[in-house]
Scaffold this active site. Sequence first.
Site, short mmCIF file in Angstrom:
data_model
loop_
_atom_site.label_atom_id
_atom_site.label_comp_id
_atom_site.label_asym_id
_atom_site.label_seq_id
_atom_site.Cartn_x
_atom_site.Cartn_y
_atom_site.Cartn_z
N LYS A 284 0.83 -1.21 0.00
CA LYS A 284 0.00 0.00 0.00
C LYS A 284 0.87 1.26 0.00
CE LYS A 284 -1.57 2.36 3.32
NZ LYS A 284 -2.13 2.89 4.55
N ASP B 210 -6.44 1.14 0.87
CA ASP B 210 -6.43 1.33 2.31
C ASP B 210 -7.78 0.90 2.86
OD1 ASP B 210 -8.22 3.29 1.71
OD2 ASP B 210 -7.19 4.89 2.79
#
Length: 219
Positions: free
Chosen positions: A121, A139
């Site tokens: 991420k 996320d």
Amino acid sequence: MISKKKALEMIDVIADMFPDAECELRHDNAFELTIAVLLSAQCTDILVNKVTKSLFAKYKTPEDYLNVSDEELQSDIKSIGLYRNKAKNIKKLCQSLLDKFDGEIPQTHQELESLAGVGRKTANVVMSVAFNEPSLAVDTHVERVSKRLGINRWKDNVRQVEDRLCSVIPKERWNKSHHQVIFFGRYHCLARKPKCDICPLFNDCREGQKRYKASLKEA
Ligand code: SF4
């Protein structure tokens, strides 16, 4: 799961709601952005920004982080959750930057993910925001929104969410869509109190419909 066509229509609605969505972590360069994203794990951008205001005034380079004691760095970020672990990772990351990358943030996913505290991420955010390379970071907001809308299955893992969204959204829109879906999750489809009553996606949203039917039973 809904069709790709339907999913893209939903993403278009979200894009219309938040045309100006952008990264809310304050930073002036790729190094600061990487530190800010690392600090943001399980923490709000608002709190990270409060901390980085003074942090980035004090620490400008990897050397700056390595030249203080562990205790001093911990103290400078202690209002952020998991600060001991994050301080440790920041120091390791800075050491790796000096050892392997001439003190600069590398510009490939693989190199970024080799750094302490940097997962997929974070690497995606840095590639997208700092280097303008097409990436779609998943996320908690992106995952929740995509699953509520039925773009993904509830059981999908984070990588499956990313792959599905990347297959639905044209590549040239990945960077912008990432921020737009985050804004939609952060300010509209909130985790605890989604604004279903004013949501333009309500008719097509399985989560919104489920909540509506549950509210009718309670009434
Ligand atoms: Fe989120 Fe509710 Fe809109 Fe569905 S209807 S996207 S749950 S706000």
